[in-house]
Design a protein around this motif. Structure first.
Motif, short mmCIF file in Angstrom:
data_model
loop_
_atom_site.label_atom_id
_atom_site.label_comp_id
_atom_site.label_asym_id
_atom_site.label_seq_id
_atom_site.Cartn_x
_atom_site.Cartn_y
_atom_site.Cartn_z
N UNK A 254 0.95 -1.03 0.20
CA UNK A 254 -0.08 -0.06 0.05
C UNK A 254 0.80 1.21 0.18
N UNK A 255 0.53 2.08 -0.78
CA UNK A 255 1.11 3.48 -0.83
C UNK A 255 0.20 4.82 -0.52
N UNK A 256 0.33 5.29 0.53
CA UNK A 256 -0.40 6.24 1.02
C UNK A 256 -0.07 7.52 0.91
N UNK A 257 -0.44 8.60 0.32
CA UNK A 257 0.47 10.02 0.39
C UNK A 257 -0.61 10.84 0.55
N UNK A 258 -0.33 12.13 1.47
CA UNK A 258 -1.29 13.21 1.87
C UNK A 258 -0.62 14.18 1.32
N UNK A 259 -1.02 15.31 0.63
CA UNK A 259 -0.61 16.63 0.15
C UNK A 259 -1.48 17.52 0.61
N UNK A 260 -0.67 18.87 0.66
CA UNK A 260 -1.47 20.08 1.02
C UNK A 260 -1.12 21.09 -0.34
N UNK A 261 -1.92 22.12 -0.41
CA UNK A 261 -1.83 23.06 -1.46
C UNK A 261 -1.17 24.33 -0.92
N UNK A 262 0.08 24.76 -1.69
CA UNK A 262 0.75 25.80 -1.10
C UNK A 262 1.70 26.51 -2.18
N UNK A 263 1.54 27.85 -2.53
CA UNK A 263 2.26 28.50 -3.44
C UNK A 263 2.15 27.73 -4.88
N UNK A 264 0.69 27.51 -5.09
CA UNK A 264 -0.14 27.01 -6.39
C UNK A 264 0.49 25.72 -6.97
N UNK A 265 0.77 25.05 -5.84
CA UNK A 265 1.30 23.58 -5.91
C UNK A 265 0.96 22.65 -4.86
N UNK A 266 0.76 21.52 -5.00
CA UNK A 266 0.45 20.61 -4.09
C UNK A 266 1.94 19.86 -3.69
N UNK A 267 2.02 20.05 -2.23
CA UNK A 267 3.49 19.50 -1.73
C UNK A 267 3.14 18.44 -0.74
#
Length: 807
Positions: A463-476
């Motif tokens: 399983x591969x789980x990733x959480x991202x948040x949007x900052x400076x016009x891109x997802x990090x």
């Protein structure tokens, strides 16, 4: 993974010793009588078969019923002269004489042809007096064909109407407060999620409360064995089924089955689908006693969900000769789910003053593909008590879940504050379950059979789980909330079991089995990002014993004992944290240990002409029990994770009664009452719970006129204990009506589920640092119309009906 080959060798040597050791085949004074029942070329299922002595035809010596291909057999028949009598509604009674003697004690009768009896079909009749619920010493078997109220549903819906089984509004399945092991066609599979299986494809459901040594030990909550439909009639046969309805949104389903048998080959192909729009609402509140500025949390949630399930199945059976048969089965599954959820959360301080509020919108898209392949081999011997079977199966699952989350802060009057906060997650999982097993049974003397077998189960999940948040016009990427998880497991099992009886075969007798199962387990779990690595290597022995005293063929008393285990499943071990609800996230626990369970039962079954009764007293003691636990963090976030608690004791009573109050009416009542005591002092010194729970189901079946049936079902499940509180009560009423058309080849049905719109689920929790209450309501009330039609030869009813019988 380090494998202890020494232990595996010991297990294999044990199996080989039992299978290959010379076994003396004593001269036998008992034999078997077998046969098959037909109307022309169509097998007759569930015909009553009675065995009498020719010298006294007023006394029934043995009874049985024909199986799905019209076959029956009696074992342990003493040498002598007998009469076999066959009875089935709509047919004239038929009798055949047979002789069992020492030189010829394996009697196989010529195919028995039944003649229709038109008189028995006139007027209003009890449509079926046959044993649709077949009682066994370990539970019972139900044919799914008489479940009017769950047409167009799934196997989960069928289980809602199954005696002794409890299904909550979120689809969690329990028996006597525990989660059972679910087998599909006798196999462990990634396809054992019952919400993936349309009700139209289910032929029967078997409930095994206290499994013997031949079954997997990982069944502390019993076993639910689901058998999918497969026709064996000669020639080409088929059926189609269609359904459509409306709850909060539209629903539709269809199914097609075709089968051809000629000579040594039996080929089958089936396809089914189900499309549904669903809506769910939830209300939750939490009081945080130690957080004065975040004292009250109020949540309102609304979901709109679109579901799609498609299944295709192919089976091929080849009879090499009259003693050897090969079977192949392939199943494909596709699931699609799109869920749109809005969650509004408001926080108030201890004085009930507004602190903060936000609206969190989640767009979740799930795609799942699964496939399974199975190969089976069966060898028949002259002595039907001697059996050899082998099977190999492997199932693969590929899941993808993508979620976009938008969180908008709100003022006290619901106006937007600032810009929305954007997040997204993905969860990609690949998994496999492979089974390899061999089972052998050999008669020992006149009254006993020795059974043994070996089974290998391997599992893996990546399983591969990733959480991202949007900052400076891109997802990090957010490394602290992301992870990669690997799980590997091998289970090597071997069992030995002896079955026998004491007394004469044609009179009251004791029947018993005693066995032991050894299971060697190797597993390891690795969470890459946070450096979690857990390995477990353990060997357990699981003794089982069952004793039954048969007063006559329908009346028996039974005692049973078994030792079982409950291993944590992959969802419980996976450490990924679901943040859809950021204030109430939930995740797994890779450090979970298995539960060990000791169970005992005492039961009684009584069959009468117009009524049957069964009653069971049961006791279960478990250590290291696995339950969900809520931890309130200083930030006000309540994290839900499974944990091991000290122990749990469950004891209670279970009863079932079936009756025919009138020719047009039959009713089934099931009831369970049990006390559950949970001790969690290993987690928190004063953590314990003691709750008395009960459930009841009443299913009424009415024959209104020829070919027309009405079913009314009422269900109540009382609150159930959790370590920190209870799950709330669940209750509902369903109704179904069916009319046979086209000279019985077709059926039209009308179904109303949750007639009073009362079905809901939820939980309450109360501990020193917080109290919590949550309640869900799904659009369970719906109206559905169904149609089914069979073509060509007289295809058996189970392929065009998915109704529930409660006789």
């Amino acid at each position: 993974m380090t494998v202890n080959f020494t232990r595996i060798v010991y297990l294999l040597l044990l199996l080989l010793f039992v299978c290959l050791a010379p076994l003396k085949n004593y001269g036998q004074n008992v034999g078997t009588v077998s046969g098959s029942v037909f109307e022309k070329e169509t097998p007759i299922e569930f015909a009553n078969v009675l065995l009498y002595s020719q010298s006294d035809t007023s006394k029934i010596l043995k009874t049985t019923i024909t199986d799905s291909i019209g076959k029956f057999y009696f074992v342990d028949v003493a040498n002598g002269y007998y009469v076999v009598k066959i009875q089935s509604l709509g047919y004239r009674n038929t009798s055949v004489k047979v002789t069992v003697e020492k030189q010829n004690n394996q009697q196989t009768l010529s195919p028995i042809q039944m003649q229709p009896d038109s008189k028995s079909l006139q007027g209003i009749e009890i449509t079926s007096q046959r044993n649709i619920i077949k009682k066994t010493t370990s539970g019972f078997v139900i044919n799914a064909k008489d479940n009017l109220t769950q047409a167009s549903g799934t196997a989960t819906d069928l289980l809602k109407n199954t005696p002794t089984v409890v299904v909550d509004d979120e689809g969690n399945i329990t028996i006597r407060g525990k989660t059972p092991l679910i087998l599909v066609n006798g196999r462990n599979s990634v396809l054992n999620a019952t919400n993936r299986i349309p009700a139209s494809s289910v032929e029967s459901i078997e409930i095994i409360n206290n499994p013997s040594a031949q079954y997997d030990a990982d069944a502390d909550g019993g076993i639910i064995s689901i058998k999918l439909k497969k026709n064996t009639g000669d020639g080409t046969n088929g059926s189609i089924a269609l359904g459509a309805g409306y709850g909060a949104k539209g629903r539709a389903n269809s199914a097609f089955i075709i089968n051809h048998q000629s000579g040594k080959w039996n080929l089958g192909l089936s396809y089914d689908n189900r499309f549904a729009g669903r809506a769910r609402k939830a209300e939750a509140s939490r009081t945080n006693f130690g957080l004065p500025d975040e004292y009250y949390l109020l949540e309102h949630r609304h979901d709109n969900r679109e579901e799609q399930t498609q299944n295709i199945k192919f089976n091929a059976d080849y009879a090499i000769n009259n003693k050897n048969t090969l079977g192949f089965e392939a199943i494909g599954n596709y699931d699609r789910e799109d869920n749109y959820e809005t969650l509004v959360s408001q926080i108030e301080n201890q004085n009930e003053f507004f602190q903060s509020k936000n609206s969190r919108f989640s767009s979740e898209h799930v795609r799942e593909k699964a496939m399974e392949y199975a190969l089976n081999y069966d060898h028949k011997f002259t002595d039907e008590r001697r059996k050899l079977s082998m099977s190999l199966s492997s199932s693969f699952n590929f899941d993808k879940e993508n979620t976009d989350i938008t969180t908008q802060s709100l003022s006290v009057n619901d106006s937007n504050l600032g810009s929305p906060f954007l997040q997204r997650t993905y969860d990609y999982q690949n998994s496999n379950v492979t089974n390899c097993r061999i089972d052998y049974a050999h008669p020992l003397g006149e009254k006993g059979t020795l059974e043994t077998g070996y089974k290998l189960i391997t599992r893996f999940t990546d399983a591969d789980f990733q959480s991202q948040y949007f900052i400076n016009n891109s997802y990090i990427p957010n490394p602290s909330a992301s992870n990669i998880f690997h799980f590997r497991e091998q289970i090597h099992a071997a069992y030995v079991q002896y079955r026998g009886y004491a007394g004469k075969p044609d009179s009251a007798t004791w029947k018993y089995d005693i066995g032991v199962r050894a299971e060697q387990v190797y597993n390891q779990a690795n969470a890459v990002n946070n450096n979690i690595a857990v390995k477990r290597d353990y060997l357990n022995l699981f003794p089982t014993a069952n004793l039954a005293y048969y007063i006559n063929s329908g009346d028996f008393v039974r005692l049973s004992f078994s030792r079982r285990i409950n291993r944590p499943n992959l969802g419980q071990l996976n450490p990924f944290v679901d943040i859809t609800d950021s204030l109430n996230p939930h995740g797994g626990n890779p450090y979970l240990k298995p539960e060990l369970v000791n169970s005992a039962e005492m039961g009684y079954n009584k069959e009468m002409s117009k009524m049957s009764l069964s009653a069971t007293l049961f006791y279960r003691y478990a250590t290291n029990i696995i339950r969900s636990y809520i931890t309130l963090e200083p930030s006000g976030v309540a994290l839900v994770q499974p944990m091991n608690f000290g122990d749990a004791t469950t004891y209670g009573f279970e009863g079932m009664a079936s009756a025919f109050p009138a020719k047009f009416w039959n009713v089934n009542i099931s009831f369970s009452l049990y006390q559950q005591v949970i001790n969690g002092s290993n987690v928190t010194p004063d953590l314990s719970n003691n709750v008395l729970s009960w459930y009841g189901k009443v299913v009424n079946n009415f024959t209104l006129w020829k070919g027309c049936k009405l079913q009314l079902l009422a269900n109540y499940n009382s609150p159930i204990a959790t370590p920190q509180g209870t799950r709330i009560a669940v209750y509902y009423v369903d109704a179904g009506l069916q009319q046979r058309v086209f000279k019985g080849k077709g059926a039209v049905g009308l179904v109303v589920t949750d007639v009073l719109n009362t079905q809901r689920s939820g939980l309450t929790a109360s501990v020193p640092d917080f109290s919590y209450k949550r309640e869900f309501k799904v659009d369970t009330r719906a109206v559905l119309i169904t149609f089914a039609y069979s073509f060509k030869t007289k295809f058996k009813e189970e392929l065009l009906e998915n109704k529930f019988s409660n006789e």
